[in-house]
Motif scaffolding. Structure first.
Motif: not given
Length: 207
Positions: A12-21, A92-95, A118-127
């Protein structure tokens, strides 16, 4: 050991166009549930799936709902949550809506800037890649003779392809994007090497 990665059903997150954490993900759409049920039907009649197969899942709602729909195909219906199977952490981009994220942080190529969060408190690709690689190394040690079915996310499958096939992060994998409920299977052999058995097998969706 056999490791069968399953991408979750349409979410559903994809249909809502939100970040789904953990906050933004509310599970599957009706289409996603139909996809998962078709995969369950396949697994229930799949001679290649032993009765002793274990079912692991990312704790995110779309993966856990998929896993619950697959559970009737397994003799042990316990689903083992596995945090290392989660999608790349968005912090913090979650939601947040995709549009709001673009406005606040700007989109970027995480593989071209692999150390950028990706955003503060998130991960980088390497992480993220290190986390997934750690999961791969750990299941070899913990389940050397088992068949593992792991419900996960497209990003995790992307990392396994890059890590185990030795594909540099700066090389696009667009032709290999995994579909929802697609099966990607790896085997770990006695000579301590990974072998790709199948990639993005969605034949059950045509039934």
């Amino acid at each position: 050991m056999r490791l069968i990665l399953v991408r979750h059903g349409w979410a559903s997150y994809a249909e809502q166009q939100i970040f789904g954490g953990a906050t933004g993900c509310s599970g599957l759409t009706e289409q996603g549930r139909v996809q998962a049920q078709k995969l369950c039907d396949r697994l229930q009649h799949w001679e290649e799936l032993p009765e002793t197969a274990l079912l692991l899942s990312s704790p995110l709602a779309r993966a856990m709902e998929t896993a619950h729909l697959l559970a009737p195909a397994f003799s042990a219906t316990t689903i083992q949550p596995e945090p290392d199977l989660e999608e790349m952490g968005v912090g913090i981009a979650d939601g947040m809506t995709w549009a709001e994220f673009a406005s606040r942080f700007g989109y970027f190529d995480e593989k071209a800037a692999p150390d950028r969060l990706w955003a503060p408190e998130g991960e980088s690709w390497n992480m993220f890649s290190r986390r997934v690689r750690g999961f791969l190394d750990r299941v070899c040690a913990e389940y050397p003779d088992e068949t593992i079915v792991a419900v996960t996310h497209g990003g995790v499958i992307d990392v396994t392809m890059r890590e185990l096939l030795g594909i540099p992060n700066n090389r696009a994998l667009k032709p290999l994007n995994s579909n929802t409920t697609g099966l990607t299977e790896w085997s770990w052999s006695a000579d301590e090497s990974w072998n790709l058995v199948r990639y993005n097998d969605t034949s059950h969706l045509a039934r």
